[in-house]
Design an enzyme around this catalytic site. Structure first.
Site, PDB file in Angstrom:
ATOM      1  N   GLU A 287       0.871  -1.189   0.000  1.00  0.00           N
ATOM      2  CA  GLU A 287       0.000   0.000   0.000  1.00  0.00           C
ATOM      3  C   GLU A 287       0.899   1.227   0.000  1.00  0.00           C
ATOM      4  O   GLU A 287       1.914   1.266   0.695  1.00  0.00           O
ATOM      5  CB  GLU A 287      -0.910   0.009   1.223  1.00  0.00           C
ATOM      6  CG  GLU A 287      -1.758   1.271   1.374  1.00  0.00           C
ATOM      7  CD  GLU A 287      -2.611   1.255   2.640  1.00  0.00           C
ATOM      8  OE1 GLU A 287      -3.035   0.144   3.039  1.00  0.00           O
ATOM      9  OE2 GLU A 287      -2.821   2.315   3.247  1.00  0.00           O
TER      10      GLU A 287
ATOM     11  N   GLU B 102      -2.247  11.143   3.843  1.00  0.00           N
ATOM     12  CA  GLU B 102      -3.288  10.836   4.827  1.00  0.00           C
ATOM     13  C   GLU B 102      -3.365  11.985   5.819  1.00  0.00           C
ATOM     14  O   GLU B 102      -2.370  12.647   6.099  1.00  0.00           O
ATOM     15  CB  GLU B 102      -2.983   9.537   5.565  1.00  0.00           C
ATOM     16  CG  GLU B 102      -3.352   8.278   4.804  1.00  0.00           C
ATOM     17  CD  GLU B 102      -3.255   7.043   5.677  1.00  0.00           C
ATOM     18  OE1 GLU B 102      -4.300   6.480   6.036  1.00  0.00           O
ATOM     19  OE2 GLU B 102      -2.126   6.635   6.001  1.00  0.00           O
TER      20      GLU B 102
END
Length: 576
Positions: free
Chosen positions: A138, A143
């Site tokens: 990933e 974020e």
């Protein structure tokens, strides 16, 4: 250790992104339209179930949660009761519409804020060749958690490095109000490293270790992009959710993906396709930079063209491009009337949704052995609590369809199959439940589409309420009746055009031979790819027999059009 830290700081301080001239733009959405996101570029992950992080939202594809307006993409998280959830949001994906191995990805965005917000710009593997998360990796381009304002995070996850083991690799930094200011979040991804940028400033690098296996570096397979806002969850909800902040938006100005420019010469590789072929003119071993080529996808008899894919995506069967990199091209053809792509799962789950779960159901789905295998630990209460779909089906009112598939289950589970609307209220146009047995059995059902046309319907298999293994294979949805078409037929080996010369003679003339089966009215002409007449070769009545015509036109790809007593035949022709 101090010396190593100084070296890393020096590298981050002085490394700059690769110059723009070294990148080729290969995929983009500038959101210069209004309405839902472009379906050629974007798909959706839909549903609830926590998404592995105990998230609280239900993802939808409703305009209330995702839309394009005023030049930006809006993903909107809302506090509302929907599908037994108290929050809704959207999760856009480019899976099987934009998948890349290495390159530059940049997204210019303004973020939502407040306790409970967890927006992300990130990438997941398309094919999961190293297994389920975190084995296949990933990449978190950005974020953000609302309870910790102004701090942007960059992270990678692998089998060896992930937050489940507190071994994830990443970094974070403070920025000036990303909730009200646009920033460009980007990565540059190479064979041995990934650089993370904000507004072209490098903030984090993850490098491939010496002798690394997939456990440390799974980033040698293609990935796709995701954009979403999660609500709550293991990280985003650490300090709860403030219900007074809603609705909250993430606004995206543009998304752009680039491949690294390599020096010429370039090559064009054409992958073989079932049901047709790709023709390139001029077809050469090598191409110079900027050289123009024509690409045409030609379907075999009994098949229809769907799209060109690979280095170039197009739903048009003929395109002209300038070569500025190596090109790998393939084309998708389906049998006439067939609507399901990859129904035999030979391409694993390409064109299918990932397994969707609702209401706490627990299940996994894979197609590694060219069959769909669903392993259900907790099937929930309702059939739709565990499901797999293929969307984008164009259903026409009044048409009859045949749905068929093979299926089995060692534990004799019940499965519901059908086609349905792919948005709220999700009602089915047709559905049928079957009792599966341990023996693989074939099922076939016919139905009429009584509702208005739906250009974006979905085929579904609902297996909620079950436990154990369910196997599905050879899925097909065929339109049984079609409206009468006046479109020209493609010339086959049985057509009156029995042969034609694809090469120039020394005097630059080309020739074509016709075999006329009976006295007929005949017109013969050469068309450009856009249908314009380039040269009229013959017009009038001909007696039964063989005829030979010559003509002189520039090199290129053309269409031969023959009309024989009102019946039309068309076939591509390459002259070089």
């Amino acid at each position: 250790m101090k010396q190593l830290i100084c070296v890393i700081f020096f590298f981050l301080s002085f490394y700059t992104s690769v110059p723009a001239s070294d990148w080729n733009l290969v995929w983009q959405d500038n959101f210069d339209y209004n309405g839902p996101p472009d379906p050629e570029l974007w798909g959706y992950d839909i549903g609830g179930g926590g998404w592995g992080n105990n998230e609280l939202q239900y993802y939808t594809d409703r305009l209330e949660n995702v839309r394009v307006e005023d030049g930006v993409l809006i993903i909107e998280a809302r506090h509302e009761h929907y599908e037994k959830y108290e929050y809704t949001s959207a999760r856009l994906v480019t899976r099987n519409k934009g998948d890349w191995l290495y390159g530059k990805v940049e997204v210019r965005a303004k973020l939502p804020g407040g306790r409970g917000m967890w927006p992300a710009i990130w990438m997941l593997p398309t094919d999961w060749e190293y297994g389920e998360w975190p084995g296949s990796g990933e990449i978190d381009i950005m974020e953000y958690v609302g309870f910790d304002p102004n701090k942007i995070h960059w992270t990678v996850h692998t089998e060896a490095y992930n937050h489940m083991n507190n071994t994830e690799r990443g970094s974070s930094d403070i920025f000036d109000d990303p909730e009200n200011n646009f920033y460009t979040y980007a990565i540059e991804w190479f064979e041995d490293r990934i650089h993370f940028f904000v507004d072209d400033e490098l903030h984090f690098t993850f490098g491939k270790e010496d002798n690394a296996t997939y456990s440390e570096w799974p980033f040698d397979k293609r990935f796709h992009l995701l954009l979403n806002i999660a609500v709550g969850g293991n990280w985003g909800g650490l300090e709860g959710v403030d219900d007074g902040i809603f609705p909250q938006r993430m606004e995206i100005d543009y998304v752009r993906v680039y491949e690294m420019r390599t020096p010429p010469p370039y090559t064009i590789n054409i992958e073989s396709s079932v049901g047709g072929k790709i023709t390139v003119y001029p077809l050469k071993d090598e191409y110079t930079e900027g050289e123009s080529v024509e690409i045409m996808a030609v379907a075999d008899s009994g098949y229809s063209f769907q799209k060109i894919s690979g280095s170039i995506y197009s739903s048009q069967d003929s395109i002209r491009v300038r070569v500025n990199r190596d090109l790998n091209l393939s084309a998708l053809f389906l049998k006439e009337g067939e609507m399901i792509i990859n129904g035999d799962f030979s391409q694993q789950l390409h064109y299918w949704s990932e397994l969707i779960t609702h209401n706490g159901a627990i299940a996994t789905g894979s197609a590694e052995n060219e069959i769909l295998e669903i392993d259900i630990t907790d099937g929930g209460e309702s059939p739709w609590d565990v499901q797999v779909n293929q969307a984008g089906l164009n259903l026409l009112q009044g048409q009859r369809y045949v749905l068929s598939f093979d299926a089995s289950s060692p534990t004799s589970n019940t499965m519901t199959a059908g086609v349905a609307i792919n948005r709220d209220p999700w009602f089915p146009y047709f559905s049928q439940s079957v009792q599966l047995t341990a023996q693989m059995s074939s099922y076939q059902f016919e139905f009429t589409m009584d509702d208005p046309n739906d250009p974006a319907a979905r085929l579904f298999f609902d297996v909620g309420g079950s436990e154990g293994i369910i196997i599905v294979d050879n899925v097909s949805l065929v339109r049984k009746t079609t409206t009468v078409s006046t479109a020209p037929k493609t010339i086959t080996t049985d057509s009156p055009v029995s042969s034609f010369n694809l090469k120039r003679s020394t005097n630059s003339l080309s020739d074509i031979s016709l075999s006329i089966p009976q006295n007929s009215s005949v017109t013969l002409s050469l068309l450009s790819l856009n249908g314009r007449t380039v040269e009229s070769i013959h017009g009038g009545r001909l007696k039964k027999g063989k005829y030979h015509f010559t003509f002189n036109v520039p090199n290129g790809i053309y269409l031969i059009k023959l009309t024989l007593d009102g019946q039309q035949f068309i076939r591509p022709m390459v002259l070089y």
